[in-house]
Design an enzyme around this catalytic site. Structure first.
Site, PDB file in Angstrom:
ATOM      1  N   GLU A 155     -31.000 -14.478  34.185  1.00 38.34           N
ATOM      2  CA  GLU A 155     -31.942 -13.754  33.321  1.00 38.34           C
ATOM      3  C   GLU A 155     -31.811 -14.241  31.883  1.00 38.34           C
ATOM      4  OE1 GLU A 155     -30.972 -11.496  30.866  1.00 38.34           O
ATOM      5  OE2 GLU A 155     -28.827 -11.408  31.295  1.00 38.34           O
ATOM      6  N   PHE A 156     -32.918 -14.168  31.159  1.00 40.76           N
ATOM      7  CA  PHE A 156     -32.951 -14.526  29.739  1.00 40.76           C
ATOM      8  C   PHE A 156     -33.674 -13.419  28.975  1.00 40.76           C
ATOM      9  CE2 PHE A 156     -32.744 -18.498  32.131  1.00 40.76           C
ATOM     10  CZ  PHE A 156     -31.661 -19.129  31.526  1.00 40.76           C
ATOM     11  N   GLU A 159     -32.213  -7.800  24.598  1.00 43.62           N
ATOM     12  CA  GLU A 159     -32.252  -6.348  24.468  1.00 43.62           C
ATOM     13  C   GLU A 159     -33.173  -5.980  23.315  1.00 43.62           C
ATOM     14  OE1 GLU A 159     -28.730  -3.944  24.889  1.00 43.62           O
ATOM     15  OE2 GLU A 159     -27.592  -5.704  25.529  1.00 43.62           O
ATOM     16  N   PHE A 260     -32.129 -17.740  15.044  1.00 44.43           N
ATOM     17  CA  PHE A 260     -30.688 -17.552  15.128  1.00 44.43           C
ATOM     18  C   PHE A 260     -29.941 -18.268  14.009  1.00 44.43           C
ATOM     19  CE2 PHE A 260     -32.080 -16.144  19.208  1.00 44.43           C
ATOM     20  CZ  PHE A 260     -31.169 -15.174  19.575  1.00 44.43           C
ATOM     21  N   GLY A 264     -24.875 -12.735   8.845  1.00 41.75           N
ATOM     22  CA  GLY A 264     -24.695 -11.297   8.976  1.00 41.75           C
ATOM     23  C   GLY A 264     -23.264 -10.923   9.272  1.00 41.75           C
ATOM     24  N   CYS A 271     -23.843  -9.771  26.075  1.00 39.37           N
ATOM     25  CA  CYS A 271     -24.004 -11.151  26.546  1.00 39.37           C
ATOM     26  C   CYS A 271     -23.151 -12.165  25.801  1.00 39.37           C
ATOM     27  CB  CYS A 271     -25.474 -11.550  26.474  1.00 39.37           C
ATOM     28  SG  CYS A 271     -26.533 -10.640  27.619  1.00 39.37           S
ATOM     29  N   LYS A 274     -19.150 -11.940  25.926  1.00 37.39           N
ATOM     30  CA  LYS A 274     -18.663 -12.109  27.298  1.00 37.39           C
ATOM     31  C   LYS A 274     -18.940 -13.507  27.829  1.00 37.39           C
ATOM     32  CE  LYS A 274     -21.100 -10.018  30.479  1.00 37.39           C
ATOM     33  NZ  LYS A 274     -21.631 -11.115  31.329  1.00 37.39           N
TER      34      LYS A 274
END
Length: 456
Positions: A155-156, A159, A260, A264, A271, A274
């Site tokens: 999956e990509f 959230e 990206f 920050g 994700c 981990k």
């Protein structure tokens, strides 16, 4: 098509609901009866924009169901998605016990050809273990002749934008074997995903191990970009450069792009931490040190302390008597996910230094209460010094400074005069660079960003 989703966590619930919304009949399995009852009632245990409405609509249309019945789940689906958790072990490896338990259950109950899809994020070689677990159970039953195929379909999903990501994927990765069951599985998976390919072909077909590797490689690259920019931001603070201008200059190069590259307080969530750790562990098992990713992890761990360091530099090591407003608890906007959230590190450091914290988040307060109780299991009395505010301005009342941790939209354009009069002192530590330093100084604030230098 009849689809079974094993696991109703974040990935399983989004995958199952979206596939049901396309007209498939989806049976979602979970071992938690309370969660199943909640889902069958039309409520969801996570916050994800648009998901609750889709669950309710597809329950009403009888295309989506939730159950704890393992045998019924295996019987229902021609395609069995394994979407259970793969938490990190202490050594950084992915814990596959739930994945292999799901595989064994499929082997115990299947009676015909099944496509078993690894949707969970799993290390390279997991499909072989899933295949062996299923075959072992079939052999025990004397049904070793039953055919099946194991497919890797990572999956990509982001959230906060998972429904849109699923419905409008930029790529669909399918890892299949080159034998007859693999060819049959590929045909079934192409049929399942055909609605997503009508505009243009998004499917990337490859061998299983390459598909497993692709997920980790993608997340590792994104994490690397974040840590790289955070290191540059810390240097920008020292040399007086503005990392936001640097980002724009870098991002205008099409070979780099803008995504990206925001400085920050470090990455968090379920994700990146981990998956980077798991990839590093996999490399170690094969005698290779991934030096770049080791540095990515180290930089990210240190970055979560950057705001703490800036606060202590200003106020000293002892924060007794100080009060700080905190805007943002979740690791990113549009989610209530507190896993590896930078706010946890910040709150921990502030409370242990004697400060009081007034925190606000649009959706993550309940989850924050739960995880902070775990974080402070050794010193629960410190939790008396944190309160959860009902609004951003409520959090700011009487605070010595405002600390911004999560870039929720609600924080991007505050009423500055009201904010200044609400705070005890007009000081802002901005961990997401939401504001222009010169504009904040002109408004009368003492503003500290991440890598914003001293430019006016």
């Amino acid at each position: 098509m009849n689809i079974t989703i094993i696991g109703t966590g974040y990935v399983g619930l989004v995958t199952g609901t979206c596939l049901a919304d396309l007209g498939n009949h989806v049976f979602c399995l979970d071992v938690d009866p309370a969660k199943i009852a909640t889902l069958n009632g039309g409520d969801i245990p996570i916050y994800e924009p648009g998901l609750a409405e889709l669950v309710q609509q597809n329950l009403a249309a009888e295309r989506l169901s939730f159950s704890t019945d393992v045998a019924a789940a295996v019987k229902h689906g021609d395609v069995q998605f394994i979407a259970v958790g793969t938490p990190s072990d202490e050594d950084g490896s992915a814990d596959l016990q739930y994945v292999l338990a799901a595989a064994r259950n499929i082997g115990r109950h299947m009676e015909g050809f099944k496509v078993v899809v690894d949707k969970s994020t799993v290390p390279v070689g997991t499909a072989d273990k899933v295949r062996a677990a299923i075959q072992e159970e079939l052999d025990k039953r004397g049904r070793g002749d039953l055919a099946f195929a194991v497919v890797s379909n990572p999956e990509f999903l982001k959230e906060g934008a998972a429904v849109d990501d699923f419905m409008r994927p930029d790529r669909i990765v399918l890892g299949v074997s080159d034998d007859a069951p693999g060819e049959q599985a590929l045909a079934i998976m192409r049929k399942l995903y055909a609605p997503f390919n009508r505009n243009h072909e998004r499917t990337r077909v490859m061998d299983v191990r390459s598909a497993e590797f692709t997920k980790y490689a993608a997340n590792a690259m994104l994490a690397t970009r974040i840590s790289f920019m955070n290191e540059l931001a810390n240097l920008a603070d020292r040399v007086g450069a503005d990392i936001e201008l640097v980002r724009q200059g870098m991002g205008s190069d099409p070979r780099i792009g803008y995504s990206f590259l925001y400085a920050g307080t470090g990455y968090g969530g379920s994700c990146f931490p981990k998956d980077v750790a798991a990839l590093v562990h996999t490399a170690g098992e094969h005698g290779q040190a991934l030096k770049v990713l080791g540095a990515v992890e180290a930089v990210n761990d240190a970055q979560k302390m950057v705001l703490v360091d800036k606060i202590l530099q200003r106020y000293g090591q002892d924060l007794a008597g100080r009060s700080f407003a905190l805007w943002g608890l979740a690791f990113k906007p549009n989610t209530d996910d507190m896993r590896e959230a930078p706010s946890r590190v910040l709150i921990g450091a502030l409370l242990r230094a004697g400060a009081r914290v007034s925190a606000h988040d649009p959706v993550a307060v309940d989850e924050a209460r739960r995880v902070l109780a775990l974080d402070f299991a050794d010193a629960p009395q410190l939790l008396q010094n944190i309160r959860f505010a009902t609004s951003p301005m409520h959090a700011a009342e009487g605070a010595d400074a405002l600390v911004i941790v999560t870039e929720w939209k609600a924080y991007k354009a505050p009423h500055l005069e009201r904010l200044k009069s609400t705070l005890k002192a007009p000081v802002i530590f901005d961990g997401r660079n939401l504001y222009e330093p010169w504009a904040m100084r002109d408004a009368g604030f003492d503003y500290v960003g991440i890598g914003r230098g001293s430019r006016r």
